[in-house]
Motif scaffolding. Structure first.
Motif, short mmCIF file in Angstrom:
data_model
loop_
_atom_site.label_atom_id
_atom_site.label_comp_id
_atom_site.label_asym_id
_atom_site.label_seq_id
_atom_site.Cartn_x
_atom_site.Cartn_y
_atom_site.Cartn_z
N SER A 396 12.70 -2.74 -42.18
CA SER A 396 11.44 -2.91 -42.89
C SER A 396 10.71 -4.16 -42.42
O SER A 396 11.33 -5.12 -41.96
CB SER A 396 11.68 -3.02 -44.41
OG SER A 396 10.47 -3.28 -45.10
N ALA A 397 9.39 -4.12 -42.53
CA ALA A 397 8.62 -5.35 -42.40
C ALA A 397 8.93 -6.22 -43.61
O ALA A 397 9.58 -5.79 -44.57
CB ALA A 397 7.13 -5.02 -42.34
N ASP A 398 8.45 -7.45 -43.58
CA ASP A 398 8.66 -8.38 -44.69
C ASP A 398 7.63 -8.08 -45.77
O ASP A 398 6.49 -8.55 -45.71
CB ASP A 398 8.52 -9.82 -44.16
CG ASP A 398 8.80 -10.85 -45.23
OD1 ASP A 398 9.38 -10.50 -46.27
OD2 ASP A 398 8.45 -12.03 -45.00
N THR A 399 8.04 -7.29 -46.76
CA THR A 399 7.09 -6.83 -47.77
C THR A 399 7.83 -6.47 -49.04
O THR A 399 9.04 -6.67 -49.15
CB THR A 399 6.29 -5.62 -47.23
OG1 THR A 399 5.26 -5.28 -48.16
CG2 THR A 399 7.18 -4.42 -47.00
N VAL A 400 7.11 -5.93 -50.02
CA VAL A 400 7.74 -5.57 -51.29
C VAL A 400 8.65 -4.35 -51.11
O VAL A 400 8.46 -3.53 -50.20
CB VAL A 400 6.68 -5.30 -52.38
CG1 VAL A 400 5.94 -6.59 -52.75
CG2 VAL A 400 5.69 -4.23 -51.94
N GLY A 506 12.86 -13.54 -46.02
CA GLY A 506 11.46 -13.14 -46.11
C GLY A 506 10.87 -13.61 -47.43
O GLY A 506 11.37 -14.55 -48.05
N ILE A 507 9.80 -12.96 -47.87
CA ILE A 507 9.15 -13.36 -49.12
C ILE A 507 10.17 -13.32 -50.26
O ILE A 507 11.02 -12.44 -50.32
CB ILE A 507 7.92 -12.48 -49.44
CG1 ILE A 507 8.29 -10.99 -49.53
CG2 ILE A 507 6.83 -12.70 -48.40
CD1 ILE A 507 7.14 -10.10 -49.96
N ASP A 508 10.07 -14.30 -51.15
CA ASP A 508 11.05 -14.42 -52.24
C ASP A 508 11.02 -13.23 -53.18
O ASP A 508 12.06 -12.70 -53.56
CB ASP A 508 10.76 -15.69 -53.06
CG ASP A 508 11.55 -16.89 -52.55
OD1 ASP A 508 12.61 -16.69 -51.93
OD2 ASP A 508 11.09 -18.02 -52.76
N SER A 517 1.70 -13.69 -59.14
CA SER A 517 0.85 -14.28 -58.10
C SER A 517 1.23 -13.79 -56.71
O SER A 517 2.42 -13.76 -56.35
CB SER A 517 0.98 -15.81 -58.13
OG SER A 517 0.33 -16.37 -57.00
N PRO A 518 0.23 -13.43 -55.88
CA PRO A 518 0.50 -13.07 -54.49
C PRO A 518 0.51 -14.29 -53.57
O PRO A 518 0.33 -14.18 -52.36
CB PRO A 518 -0.67 -12.13 -54.15
CG PRO A 518 -1.78 -12.61 -55.01
CD PRO A 518 -1.18 -13.20 -56.26
N GLY A 519 0.74 -15.48 -54.14
CA GLY A 519 0.70 -16.71 -53.37
C GLY A 519 1.69 -16.76 -52.22
O GLY A 519 1.49 -17.50 -51.26
N GLN A 520 2.77 -15.97 -52.30
CA GLN A 520 3.75 -15.98 -51.22
C GLN A 520 3.21 -15.32 -49.95
O GLN A 520 3.80 -15.47 -48.87
CB GLN A 520 5.02 -15.26 -51.67
CG GLN A 520 4.80 -13.81 -52.07
CD GLN A 520 6.06 -13.17 -52.68
OE1 GLN A 520 7.16 -13.66 -52.53
NE2 GLN A 520 5.88 -12.05 -53.36
N ALA A 613 22.47 -4.43 -60.04
CA ALA A 613 21.30 -5.16 -60.51
C ALA A 613 20.52 -5.65 -59.29
O ALA A 613 20.94 -5.48 -58.15
CB ALA A 613 21.73 -6.33 -61.39
N LEU A 614 19.37 -6.25 -59.57
CA LEU A 614 18.56 -6.87 -58.52
C LEU A 614 18.91 -8.35 -58.45
O LEU A 614 19.04 -9.02 -59.47
CB LEU A 614 17.08 -6.69 -58.81
CG LEU A 614 16.55 -5.26 -58.70
CD1 LEU A 614 15.15 -5.17 -59.30
CD2 LEU A 614 16.53 -4.80 -57.25
N TYR A 615 19.06 -8.85 -57.22
CA TYR A 615 19.48 -10.24 -57.04
C TYR A 615 18.47 -10.98 -56.19
O TYR A 615 18.16 -10.57 -55.06
CB TYR A 615 20.85 -10.29 -56.35
CG TYR A 615 21.37 -11.69 -56.10
CD1 TYR A 615 22.03 -12.38 -57.10
CD2 TYR A 615 21.20 -12.30 -54.86
CE1 TYR A 615 22.52 -13.67 -56.88
CE2 TYR A 615 21.67 -13.59 -54.64
CZ TYR A 615 22.34 -14.26 -55.65
OH TYR A 615 22.81 -15.52 -55.42
N GLY A 616 17.93 -12.06 -56.73
CA GLY A 616 16.99 -12.86 -55.96
C GLY A 616 16.63 -14.12 -56.73
O GLY A 616 16.98 -14.29 -57.90
#
Length: 636
Positions: A396-400, A506-508, A517-520, A613-616
């Motif tokens: 994947s690209a660095d994205t959601v 990649g993006i947090d 916020s889309p600040g990342q 679960a989701l981890y981040g």
């Protein structure tokens, strides 16, 4: 049009809080750990320690089991600074996310928001700090008047989340349990900042902290305290003694489920239950269930080995997917379980060309989207996924991620096909069509095209991936070398422009919603490795760093500003999509693999830890939104 959001979480609590209080009074549900304190009158009985309306966590409704008190959990950290994980894991926030990433009051009993401009916060009556002193609106007033508005303590004028349009809000203390913040324009970053892993600080234990403030303390005593704590300025003393995000001061009153009892330097830190913590389960049992956390300091490089040798009861940091087989094998020798959670970042490994690189030739190349696209197209992500992640991740690209409501396949698929032919054509088109005897391309100034990718050296996985990328880029005539340095040095080199390219996450937040916020996706922080000087410029409101000079980056910043000025969900969603499209089409970071798995090792006796679960870091605060105060040891 006025949009009004309100969440008075205390209304549910108000209805059943009397029964909780009665339960506490009618039967002895005091933790054994606190018996001596109770007998010595160091603390009052539970019914007097809890807020009038505590936060009630219903275990059954959330698919968990009500637990019992007791026990100690061991975990391993890589340095003394990592005691900050206890603040992140404890996840006591004014307003926090639930597991569906919806806001809910936590420390607050409730809140209202009007047009994302007027925020009114309602505190829990009777809530206390960990030392038993009242937690009231005075603690917000102290932080506002004596910290944020004090130029020595806050020389920059306050966090950007407090002054998104250049001005601080109006603060009002309406009564002892009500405060209000009012901006003239919307501030949609305010609530996410309060719910984050390192939350925006807008309150503090004023009664305790006044002893370190020159407004309230006499000069003689203040000088003695400065000497005792080895600082030269009173402001440094106040900052050191008030830092809750890294709880090094055991005397600092806290609102977290566990509080530190150990002064640094130390090789072991002991956190014990907060007798005044504001959450209870449906049976009136005060959380947390677990009495004590012990954090043992070790070298980062051997955390996995120690965890696999039975030296940890709960380990999420310091271990990686390439440790999974070893850790899983430990289940045969020790009473531990290893679960796999999905990483929430936009890419587990991403290559970040430094657009602020000090080398003019490389900076010009990195600024050309054709060069960034060529680098991405040359990478064989399928091979990386199979070799480094056993095929369990996603190219994947660095994205959601697909778990985000903002996900679109075209974002994930942008320039990730393994296509060295197209990559070669793009490089020729740029003018890198001359090669040396070994087939490596030559730069316009005659140097061989050698890219040094730097890493903080905290994961063998990064090194393994770079070995593969080296082979991929050799096919298109680019040489790759690696350099490892400690994280602090690594960051400083990036800021100075010394780093050409780095490998990092990649993006947090890969599970973002339109209200986050889309600040990342724009240069907003000085630790964004693809544009640190531009990020510093934004962070300092133009006082430091450099302003972006790429049109597409300027567009990202403009879109971010538009997002911050609208209160309409549909408009925020549209802006997010514009930014995601621009970010992935421009390949500002070269994402490789996401949806990878993170091992979570736990004692087999530790209950209520999710299997999946989701981890981040953001927005889940690692373990935070899964409420470790609800974990319990079956043997206890």
């Amino acid at each position: 049009m006025v949009t009004r959001r309100s969440f008075l979480g205390g209304l549910v609590g108000a209805a059943i809080a009397p029964s909780i209080a009665n339960a506490a009074a009618d039967r002895d549900i005091e933790p054994e750990f606190l018996r001596d304190w109770l007998r010595a009158d160091r603390i009052p009985p539970m019914v007097d320690r809890l807020p009038t309306h505590p936060r009630i966590v219903n275990m059954k409704e959330s698919g968990r089991r009500a637990g019992t008190y007791g026990g100690t959990v061991r975990t391993i950290i890589g340095s003394a600074k990592d005691i900050r994980y206890m603040t992140i894991y404890g996840y006591a926030r004014l307003v926090g996310y639930d597991t569906k990433l919806q806001f809910q009051p936590d420390i607050l009993m409730g809140f209202t928001s009007e047009n994302d401009s007027v925020f009114t916060f309602y505190l829990r009556e009777g809530h206390r700090w960990s030392d038993g002193s009242p937690f009231t609106a005075d603690d917000f007033r102290y932080w506002w008047e004596d910290v944020i508005l004090n130029s020595e303590l806050t020389p920059g004028g306050g966090a950007l989340e407090l002054r998104p349009h250049g001005e601080l809000p109006k603060f009002e203390m309406l009564d002892q349990t009500t405060v209000r913040y009012t901006w003239s324009k919307p501030n949609p970053n305010f609530m996410p900042a309060l719910a984050g892993p390192l939350p925006l600080v807008i309150f503090g234990p004023g009664k305790y902290l006044k002893q370190f403030h020159k407004k309230y303390q006499d000069d003689f005593r203040l000088s003695a305290l400065m000497k005792e704590n080895r600082v030269k300025k009173w402001a440094d003393l106040h900052i050191k003694m008030s830092r809750a995000s890294r709880p090094e001061n055991p005397d600092l009153p806290m609102l977290d489920p566990w509080v530190n009892t150990t002064r640094p330097p130390a090789e072991q830190f002991v956190f014990v239950r907060n007798p005044f913590f504001h959450r209870v389960d449906e049976n009136g049992v005060q959380l947390p269930y677990i009495d004590k956390f012990i954090l043992n300091v070790s070298s980062s490089s051997i955390i996995a080995a120690k965890a696999g040798a039975g030296e940890s009861d709960l380990q999420a940091t310091g271990i990686d997917f390439n440790d999974y087989t070893f850790l899983k094998d430990a289940e045969k020798r020790f009473p531990v379980k290893v679960n796999l959670w999905k990483q929430a970042r936009g890419s587990r490994v991403a290559l970040l060309p430094n657009l602020n690189c000090a080398d003019e030739v490389w900076r010009k190349l990195f600024s050309d989207v054709r060069f960034r696209r060529a680098l991405s197209l040359a990478v064989d992500r399928h091979e990386i996924n199979m070799v480094a992640f056993y095929g369990l991740g996603r190219a994947s690209a660095d994205t959601v991620l697909p778990e985000s409501p903002l996900y679109k396949p075209e974002y994930a698929d942008a320039f990730i096909a393994h296509d060295p032919d197209t990559a070669n054509k793009l490089l020729d088109e740029i003018g890198l069509d001359k090669r040396d005897d070994e087939g490596f391309r030559l730069l316009p100034d005659g140097r061989r095209a050698e890219i040094t990718v730097e890493t903080a050296g905290e994961s063998n996985l990064d090194t393994d991936v770079l070995e593969l990328v080296r082979d991929h880029w050799k096919v298109i005539g680019l040489a790759l070398y690696t350099r490892t340095s400690q994280r602090d040095i690594f960051r400083n080199r990036a800021m100075s422009g010394s780093i050409m390219m780095s490998i990092w996450f990649g993006i947090d937040n890969g599970i973002a919603t339109a209200d986050m916020s889309p600040g990342q996706l724009a240069p907003t922080l000085d630790d964004q490795l693809q544009w640190p000087l531009w990020g510093m410029n934004y962070l300092s409101a133009g006082q430091a760093g450099k302003a972006p000079d790429l049109p597409e980056v300027k567009q990202l910043v403009a879109l971010l500003n538009q997002w911050g000025e609208t209160t309409m969900f549909e408009e925020r969603e549209a802006i997010w999509h514009q930014m995601l499209s621009l970010y992935t089409q421009q390949v500002f970071s070269i994402g490789l693999i996401n949806s990878t798995l993170q091992p979570i090792l736990r004692s087999a006796k530790l209950q209520n830890v999710p299997e999946q679960a989701l981890y981040g870091f953001d927005p889940t605060s690692f373990l935070g939104i899964y409420m470790p105060d609800c974990f319990w040891l079956e043997e206890a």
